[in-house]
Structures are given as structure tokens and as C-alpha cells.
Design a protein around this motif. Structure first.
Motif, PDB file in Angstrom:
ATOM      1  N   SER A 145       3.870  21.919  20.308  1.00 19.43           N
ATOM      2  CA  SER A 145       2.408  21.988  20.440  1.00 19.43           C
ATOM      3  C   SER A 145       1.839  20.851  21.299  1.00 19.43           C
ATOM      4  O   SER A 145       1.450  19.783  20.809  1.00 19.43           O
ATOM      5  N   SER A 146       1.739  21.130  22.583  1.00 21.04           N
ATOM      6  CA  SER A 146       1.288  20.094  23.518  1.00 21.04           C
ATOM      7  C   SER A 146      -0.189  19.745  23.301  1.00 21.04           C
ATOM      8  O   SER A 146      -0.578  18.588  23.463  1.00 21.04           O
ATOM      9  N   TRP A 147      -1.000  20.726  22.915  1.00 24.25           N
ATOM     10  CA  TRP A 147      -2.416  20.406  22.687  1.00 24.25           C
ATOM     11  C   TRP A 147      -2.579  19.539  21.458  1.00 24.25           C
ATOM     12  O   TRP A 147      -3.432  18.650  21.420  1.00 24.25           O
ATOM     13  N   PHE A 194       3.934  26.897  13.492  1.00 22.42           N
ATOM     14  CA  PHE A 194       3.880  28.212  14.127  1.00 22.42           C
ATOM     15  C   PHE A 194       4.858  29.131  13.410  1.00 22.42           C
ATOM     16  O   PHE A 194       5.894  28.674  12.911  1.00 22.42           O
ATOM     17  N   GLY A 214      -9.282  29.600  15.631  1.00 17.15           N
ATOM     18  CA  GLY A 214      -7.906  30.022  15.360  1.00 17.15           C
ATOM     19  C   GLY A 214      -6.825  29.235  16.076  1.00 17.15           C
ATOM     20  O   GLY A 214      -5.703  29.725  16.240  1.00 17.15           O
ATOM     21  N   LYS A 215      -7.155  28.034  16.553  1.00 19.10           N
ATOM     22  CA  LYS A 215      -6.159  27.236  17.275  1.00 19.10           C
ATOM     23  C   LYS A 215      -6.113  25.810  16.756  1.00 19.10           C
ATOM     24  O   LYS A 215      -7.095  25.311  16.200  1.00 19.10           O
ATOM     25  N   VAL A 216      -4.976  25.168  16.965  1.00 18.25           N
ATOM     26  CA  VAL A 216      -4.869  23.725  16.744  1.00 18.25           C
ATOM     27  C   VAL A 216      -4.966  23.050  18.102  1.00 18.25           C
ATOM     28  O   VAL A 216      -4.651  23.678  19.117  1.00 18.25           O
ATOM     29  N   PRO A 217      -5.353  21.783  18.174  1.00 21.89           N
ATOM     30  CA  PRO A 217      -5.703  20.875  17.089  1.00 21.89           C
ATOM     31  C   PRO A 217      -7.135  21.041  16.610  1.00 21.89           C
ATOM     32  O   PRO A 217      -8.004  21.506  17.348  1.00 21.89           O
ATOM     33  N   PHE A 277       0.397  31.278   9.874  1.00 21.51           N
ATOM     34  CA  PHE A 277      -0.257  30.296  10.758  1.00 21.51           C
ATOM     35  C   PHE A 277      -1.722  30.655  11.026  1.00 21.51           C
ATOM     36  O   PHE A 277      -2.630  29.856  10.801  1.00 21.51           O
ATOM     37  N   LYS A 278      -1.925  31.910  11.512  1.00 23.53           N
ATOM     38  CA  LYS A 278      -3.295  32.293  11.900  1.00 23.53           C
ATOM     39  C   LYS A 278      -4.251  32.225  10.723  1.00 23.53           C
ATOM     40  O   LYS A 278      -5.351  31.669  10.821  1.00 23.53           O
ATOM     41  N   HIS A 335      -7.155  19.524  31.394  1.00 21.83           N
ATOM     42  CA  HIS A 335      -7.622  20.434  30.354  1.00 21.83           C
ATOM     43  C   HIS A 335      -7.864  21.840  30.894  1.00 21.83           C
ATOM     44  O   HIS A 335      -7.646  22.826  30.195  1.00 21.83           O
ATOM     45  N   ASP A 391     -10.628  21.686  19.701  1.00 19.81           N
ATOM     46  CA  ASP A 391     -10.380  21.484  21.126  1.00 19.81           C
ATOM     47  C   ASP A 391     -10.019  20.015  21.377  1.00 19.81           C
ATOM     48  O   ASP A 391     -10.765  19.094  21.017  1.00 19.81           O
ATOM     49  N   SER A 392      -8.864  19.835  22.022  1.00 23.54           N
ATOM     50  CA  SER A 392      -8.310  18.490  22.191  1.00 23.54           C
ATOM     51  C   SER A 392      -9.259  17.529  22.904  1.00 23.54           C
ATOM     52  O   SER A 392      -9.393  16.373  22.500  1.00 23.54           O
ATOM     53  N   LEU A 393      -9.922  18.009  23.947  1.00 22.74           N
ATOM     54  CA  LEU A 393     -10.794  17.087  24.697  1.00 22.74           C
ATOM     55  C   LEU A 393     -12.039  16.733  23.886  1.00 22.74           C
ATOM     56  O   LEU A 393     -12.461  15.574  23.849  1.00 22.74           O
TER      57      LEU A 393
HETATM   58  N1  LIG Z   1      -8.063  24.242  24.873  1.00 24.13           N
HETATM   59  C1  LIG Z   1      -7.550  24.124  23.537  1.00 24.13           C
HETATM   60  C2  LIG Z   1      -6.213  24.830  23.457  1.00 24.13           C
HETATM   61  C3  LIG Z   1      -5.680  24.907  22.054  1.00 24.13           C
HETATM   62  C4  LIG Z   1      -4.426  25.777  21.979  1.00 24.13           C
HETATM   63  O1  LIG Z   1      -4.181  26.666  22.823  1.00 24.13           O
HETATM   64  N2  LIG Z   1      -3.632  25.536  20.926  1.00 24.13           N
HETATM   65  C5  LIG Z   1      -2.415  26.290  20.707  1.00 24.13           C
HETATM   66  C6  LIG Z   1      -1.297  25.366  20.231  1.00 24.13           C
HETATM   67  S1  LIG Z   1      -0.728  24.201  21.409  1.00 24.13           S
HETATM   68  C7  LIG Z   1      -2.611  27.255  19.546  1.00 24.13           C
HETATM   69  O2  LIG Z   1      -3.230  26.919  18.564  1.00 24.13           O
HETATM   70  N3  LIG Z   1      -2.049  28.444  19.660  1.00 24.13           N
HETATM   71  C8  LIG Z   1      -2.046  29.382  18.617  1.00 24.13           C
HETATM   72  C9  LIG Z   1      -2.576  30.698  18.999  1.00 24.13           C
HETATM   73  O3  LIG Z   1      -3.136  30.824  20.104  1.00 24.13           O
HETATM   74  O4  LIG Z   1      -2.428  31.610  18.178  1.00 24.13           O
HETATM   75  C10 LIG Z   1      -7.462  22.628  23.169  1.00 24.13           C
HETATM   76  O5  LIG Z   1      -7.541  21.822  24.100  1.00 24.13           O
HETATM   77  O6  LIG Z   1      -7.374  22.265  22.001  1.00 24.13           O
END
Ligand SMILES: N[C@@H](CCC(=O)N[C@@H](CS)C(=O)NCC(=O)O)C(=O)O
Length: 225
Positions: free
Chosen positions: A12-14, A36, A56-59, A45-46, A106, A70-72
């Protein structure tokens, strides 16, 4: 204490970006890992992340009743909350540059991101050589990151002087350059080594190496042993 929701450190790079900022600047937080699933759209996960964040996303960062996804946005929030720590460079010219290159990361670099997914446990040098010869788009992203790294103020400094949010944003590119053994300049190799030797980066990578979860849809180039 604030909580940072992340996914697998290997992939998980973000998640890595704000986690590095919190660690690098000694900001106390509780890490909450939502791994994941092994196969896309399976597991919990979801469901688990949607219960925290409708995106629905991390972080995701949670501090009392403040939710930041959102990381930024998380890094900006931290920079504001811990203004005395100078998460962005103090010098306004360097700060402007740090913000520009972080924003560029980003919203850009789609080729290296898509073709060379972060995978800290792997050595994908052979695949990297293949991709390098096949994809001009990958070449363009690597050349741009090489240029950004080489424009740092001093050979031994981080991107905008001291370690800042900008370095956290590029750390997953540094690890990809290493994993896929992509060709970069001597100056970039020195920057990469400085990033890989940073205590926060080392701690994240140690965490990734200690994981054993295999996520099939993030492993396009390897078969599970
Ligand atoms: N632009 C978002 C991107 C976040 C993102 O894509 N996270 C991925 C993990 S690295 C995620 O949660 N993916 C799960 C999914 O899309 O179901 C950020 O900067 O935080």
C-alpha cells in the motif's frame, strides 16, 4: 490519540506516505491495519474501510471527530496541526517546490504506478528490464522522477532540504526503482540510499518484510510459492 488506517505495508504505497510523515516527525498515533483481501472484491476489506470512510480507500486519519482521507489531505492536516514541526520546508521557495512536486506525484506518474506496483518483499529486476524496453511511458515517468531527485538543493540533502512531506510522497517511487532495478543517475542513486536509510522508511520496510499476506491481484509478475 489519532488513528491512521492503512493496508498491507508490502503493497500500500498510499498508506506509506502519511505513515512516514507521522513517524519521521515523531507524532504519536495508533496504526490500524486493514489488510487487502487475497482476491479482488472478496473478504472484509471494503466493508471494514467503508465503515470508517465512505470513499472506501486507505489511508484514513481519524482524530476525535475529524476524519481525513486521502494521503495529501492527511499530510496537509498534519502540517497544520503540528505547525511547529515544519512538515513542509520552512523556506517559502523550497516549500512551494515541495508542494508542487508532492501534488505532481499525487496526480501523476501513472505509468510507473500501474506497471510497477509497490512490492517491498519482491525482487522484480528481470521484469523491470523487460518493462523498460517495452514501455516508453515508463521511461518518461522514471526520467521525470530522476530529474526531480537530481534537482534537490544538495547532493546529500532530501528533496527540499530536510526530510519533508515531499520525500514521503516519493518514497514509494524510490522503492519501486529498487524493486524493479530501473536505471537512474548517480545523483538519484545517492538520494535513494538516503531515503532507504531514513529510520521511518526502514521501519516501514521492516514491517512489510514481516508480513506474509499474499494479495493475488497485486502480484501480476509472481506466482505464490
Ligand atoms: N488518492 C488516494 C488514493 C488512495 C488509494 O487508492 N488507496 C488504495 C490503497 S494504496 C486503496 O485503498 N485501494 C482499495 C480499493 O480501491 O478498493 C490517496 O492519496 O489517499
Amino acid at each position: 490519540m489519532m488513528q491512521l488506517y492503512i493496508a498491507n505495508k508490502n503493497y500500500s504505497s498510499w498508506s506509506m506516505r502519511p505513515w512516514l510523515v507521522l513517524k519521521a516527525f515523531h507524532i504519536p498515533f495508533e496504526e490500524v491495519m486493514i489488510p487487502f483481501p487475497k482476491e479482488r472484491n472478496t473478504g472484509t476489506f471494503k466493508q471494514e474501510i467503508l465503515a470508517i470512510n465512505l470513499n472506501g480507500k486507505v489511508p484514513v486519519l481519524v482524530q476525535n471527530d475529524v476524519l481525513v482521507w486521502d494521503s495529501l489531505a492527511i499530510c496537509e492536516y498534519l502540517a497544520e496541526q503540528y505547525a511547529e514541526k515544519n512538515l513542509w520546508p520552512l523556506d517559502s521557495k523550497l516549500r512551494a517546490r515541495a508542494r508542487c512536486i508532492s501534488a505532481e506525484m499525487h496526480s501523476g506518474f501513472p505509468n510507473i504506478r500501474n506497471l510497477c506496483g509497490m512490492n517491498l518483499r519482491a525482487n522484480l529486476a528481470e521484469k523491470g528490464a523487460e518493462l523498460w524496453h517495452e514501455s516508453e511511458d515508463l521511461y518518461a515517468d522514471v526520467a521525470r522522477s530522476d530529474q526531480i531527485f537530481s534537482e534537490r538543493p544538495h547532493i546529500d540533502s532530501f528533496l527540499c532540504g530536510e526530510f519533508s512531506i515531499a520525500d514521503a510522497f516519493y518514497a514509494p517511487i524510490v522503492t519501486r526503482l529498487k524493486t524493479y532495478d530501473l536505471p537512474v543517475s548517480k545523483s538519484t542513486q545517492i538520494y535513494m540510499q538516503n531515503v532507504l536509510n531514513h529510520f521511518a522508511v526502514k521501519e516501514w520496510i521492516e514491517g512489510a518484510l514481516a508480513e506474509d499476506a499474499w494479495v493475488n491481484y497485486l502480484e501480476p509478475y509472481q506466482i505464490q510459492k
